[in-house]
Write a protein that holds these residues in place. Structure first.
Motif, PDB file in Angstrom:
ATOM      1  N   LYS A 135       0.836  -1.210   0.000  1.00  0.00           N
ATOM      2  CA  LYS A 135       0.000   0.000   0.000  1.00  0.00           C
ATOM      3  C   LYS A 135       0.865   1.251   0.000  1.00  0.00           C
ATOM      4  O   LYS A 135       0.604   2.196  -0.741  1.00  0.00           O
ATOM      5  N   LYS A 136       1.911   1.248   0.829  1.00  0.00           N
ATOM      6  CA  LYS A 136       2.804   2.410   0.905  1.00  0.00           C
ATOM      7  C   LYS A 136       3.509   2.667  -0.424  1.00  0.00           C
ATOM      8  O   LYS A 136       3.750   3.806  -0.795  1.00  0.00           O
ATOM      9  N   LEU A 137       3.857   1.582  -1.127  1.00  0.00           N
ATOM     10  CA  LEU A 137       4.598   1.710  -2.384  1.00  0.00           C
ATOM     11  C   LEU A 137       3.695   1.886  -3.606  1.00  0.00           C
ATOM     12  O   LEU A 137       4.180   2.140  -4.697  1.00  0.00           O
ATOM     13  N   GLY A 138       2.404   1.702  -3.417  1.00  0.00           N
ATOM     14  CA  GLY A 138       1.489   1.811  -4.548  1.00  0.00           C
ATOM     15  C   GLY A 138       1.512   0.584  -5.451  1.00  0.00           C
ATOM     16  O   GLY A 138       1.232   0.672  -6.643  1.00  0.00           O
ATOM     17  N   VAL A 139       1.839  -0.567  -4.880  1.00  0.00           N
ATOM     18  CA  VAL A 139       1.828  -1.824  -5.634  1.00  0.00           C
ATOM     19  C   VAL A 139       0.458  -2.461  -5.437  1.00  0.00           C
ATOM     20  O   VAL A 139      -0.072  -2.468  -4.321  1.00  0.00           O
ATOM     21  N   ASN A 140      -0.107  -2.992  -6.506  1.00  0.00           N
ATOM     22  CA  ASN A 140      -1.388  -3.671  -6.425  1.00  0.00           C
ATOM     23  C   ASN A 140      -1.334  -4.729  -5.328  1.00  0.00           C
ATOM     24  O   ASN A 140      -0.516  -5.647  -5.369  1.00  0.00           O
ATOM     25  N   ASN A 141      -2.215  -4.570  -4.351  1.00  0.00           N
ATOM     26  CA  ASN A 141      -2.222  -5.408  -3.157  1.00  0.00           C
ATOM     27  C   ASN A 141      -2.447  -6.885  -3.469  1.00  0.00           C
ATOM     28  O   ASN A 141      -1.755  -7.754  -2.947  1.00  0.00           O
ATOM     29  N   MET A 142      -3.423  -7.180  -4.315  1.00  0.00           N
ATOM     30  CA  MET A 142      -3.724  -8.573  -4.661  1.00  0.00           C
ATOM     31  C   MET A 142      -2.576  -9.202  -5.430  1.00  0.00           C
ATOM     32  O   MET A 142      -2.251 -10.374  -5.231  1.00  0.00           O
ATOM     33  N   PHE A 143      -1.964  -8.435  -6.310  1.00  0.00           N
ATOM     34  CA  PHE A 143      -0.810  -8.916  -7.071  1.00  0.00           C
ATOM     35  C   PHE A 143       0.340  -9.254  -6.120  1.00  0.00           C
ATOM     36  O   PHE A 143       0.942 -10.332  -6.207  1.00  0.00           O
ATOM     37  N   ALA A 144       0.630  -8.356  -5.197  1.00  0.00           N
ATOM     38  CA  ALA A 144       1.719  -8.593  -4.246  1.00  0.00           C
ATOM     39  C   ALA A 144       1.435  -9.837  -3.407  1.00  0.00           C
ATOM     40  O   ALA A 144       2.319 -10.680  -3.207  1.00  0.00           O
ATOM     41  N   HIS A 145       0.205  -9.974  -2.962  1.00  0.00           N
ATOM     42  CA  HIS A 145      -0.194 -11.129  -2.150  1.00  0.00           C
ATOM     43  C   HIS A 145      -0.005 -12.426  -2.958  1.00  0.00           C
ATOM     44  O   HIS A 145       0.602 -13.388  -2.471  1.00  0.00           O
ATOM     45  N   HIS A 146      -0.531 -12.443  -4.151  1.00  0.00           N
ATOM     46  CA  HIS A 146      -0.440 -13.617  -5.034  1.00  0.00           C
ATOM     47  C   HIS A 146       1.029 -13.937  -5.342  1.00  0.00           C
ATOM     48  O   HIS A 146       1.445 -15.097  -5.308  1.00  0.00           O
ATOM     49  N   PHE A 147       1.810 -12.903  -5.619  1.00  0.00           N
ATOM     50  CA  PHE A 147       3.227 -13.088  -5.932  1.00  0.00           C
ATOM     51  C   PHE A 147       3.980 -13.727  -4.763  1.00  0.00           C
ATOM     52  O   PHE A 147       4.724 -14.698  -4.939  1.00  0.00           O
ATOM     53  N   PHE A 148       3.803 -13.196  -3.561  1.00  0.00           N
ATOM     54  CA  PHE A 148       4.538 -13.728  -2.412  1.00  0.00           C
ATOM     55  C   PHE A 148       4.064 -15.134  -2.032  1.00  0.00           C
ATOM     56  O   PHE A 148       4.870 -15.967  -1.641  1.00  0.00           O
ATOM     57  N   LEU A 168      12.753  -5.270  -1.629  1.00  0.00           N
ATOM     58  CA  LEU A 168      13.345  -5.204  -2.962  1.00  0.00           C
ATOM     59  C   LEU A 168      12.437  -5.867  -3.998  1.00  0.00           C
ATOM     60  O   LEU A 168      12.273  -5.356  -5.113  1.00  0.00           O
ATOM     61  N   LEU A 169      11.833  -6.985  -3.620  1.00  0.00           N
ATOM     62  CA  LEU A 169      10.890  -7.654  -4.513  1.00  0.00           C
ATOM     63  C   LEU A 169       9.672  -6.763  -4.768  1.00  0.00           C
ATOM     64  O   LEU A 169       9.215  -6.640  -5.906  1.00  0.00           O
ATOM     65  N   LEU A 170       9.175  -6.116  -3.728  1.00  0.00           N
ATOM     66  CA  LEU A 170       8.028  -5.215  -3.906  1.00  0.00           C
ATOM     67  C   LEU A 170       8.356  -4.055  -4.837  1.00  0.00           C
ATOM     68  O   LEU A 170       7.548  -3.706  -5.702  1.00  0.00           O
ATOM     69  N   LEU A 171       9.523  -3.472  -4.664  1.00  0.00           N
ATOM     70  CA  LEU A 171       9.929  -2.380  -5.556  1.00  0.00           C
ATOM     71  C   LEU A 171      10.017  -2.854  -6.998  1.00  0.00           C
ATOM     72  O   LEU A 171       9.628  -2.143  -7.923  1.00  0.00           O
ATOM     73  N   SER A 172      10.508  -4.073  -7.190  1.00  0.00           N
ATOM     74  CA  SER A 172      10.596  -4.624  -8.548  1.00  0.00           C
ATOM     75  C   SER A 172       9.215  -4.909  -9.120  1.00  0.00           C
ATOM     76  O   SER A 172       9.004  -4.757 -10.318  1.00  0.00           O
ATOM     77  N   LEU A 173       8.283  -5.333  -8.270  1.00  0.00           N
ATOM     78  CA  LEU A 173       6.916  -5.567  -8.753  1.00  0.00           C
ATOM     79  C   LEU A 173       6.293  -4.269  -9.252  1.00  0.00           C
ATOM     80  O   LEU A 173       5.542  -4.263 -10.224  1.00  0.00           O
TER      81      LEU A 173
END
Length: 185
Positions: A77-90, A136-141
């Motif tokens: 949320k802080k980085l502006g990464v799609n929450n569902m995408f980040a969840h699914h990715f991790f 780092l993974l979140l920033l890359s996403l």
């Protein structure tokens, strides 16, 4: 074991520095950074497997995964990464690591592997490496390039960048959320 961890940490930081220092003329380079980070995360799976082998802990740790995913939700949320995408990715990264751990445990069981001496300490030596990769993974996403040409290149480069000790099933598991996300965009 500390030597192995030091080598892994050194390789990790050198790969990050090289990714940062590279001229990123093509957007595909952002995807390569992500693949290198996925590879680095996967490289930790054998250390986790050794630690869990020695302690007889289960490979699946739902409490630990929930803690990480809750943290990822806040960070994304802080980085502006799609929450569902980040969840699914991790979740996929967890599963890819567990596949490798199960493969190793099966191999060691078949070989009647004794306890590893020395074995890495999961809490003190291994988890900090994994935890340091998450931002780092979140920033890359956030920087992922989703055009059709890049996805074709991404799939090919995934197999070239991710170490051969990780079979196609592991690689597919790790990169599928990226492909799914890009298809929805």
């Amino acid at each position: 074991m500390k030597t192995v961890l030091n080598i892994l940490l050194t390789a990790f930081f050198l790969s990050i520095i090289s990714c940062i220092n590279q001229k990123q003329t093509f957007k595909e380079n952002e995807n390569n950074v992500l693949l290198k980070l996925i590879n680095t995360r996967l490289q930790v799976a054998p250390l986790v497997a050794k630690s869990k082998w020695n302690t007889k802990k289960a490979i699946y740790d739902p409490v630990r995964e929930k803690i990480i995913l809750d943290s990822i939700e806040v960070q994304s949320k802080k980085l502006g990464v799609n929450n569902m995408f980040a969840h699914h990715f991790f979740r996929a990264q967890f599963e890819a690591g567990k596949i490798k751990q199960r493969q190793l445990h099966h191999k060691w069981q078949t070989e009647h592997q004794e306890l590893f001496r020395p074995a890495p300490d999961l809490a003190i030596e291994v988890r900090p490496i994994l935890d340091s990769l998450n931002p780092l993974l979140l920033l890359s996403l956030k920087k992922i390039n989703c055009n059709n040409q890049s996805l074709k290149v991404f799939r090919q480069e995934a197999r070239m960048i991710i170490d051969n000790s990780f079979d196609d099933r592991i690689v597919e598991t790790a990169i599928k959320p990226i492909e799914d996300y890009c298809k929805m965009k």
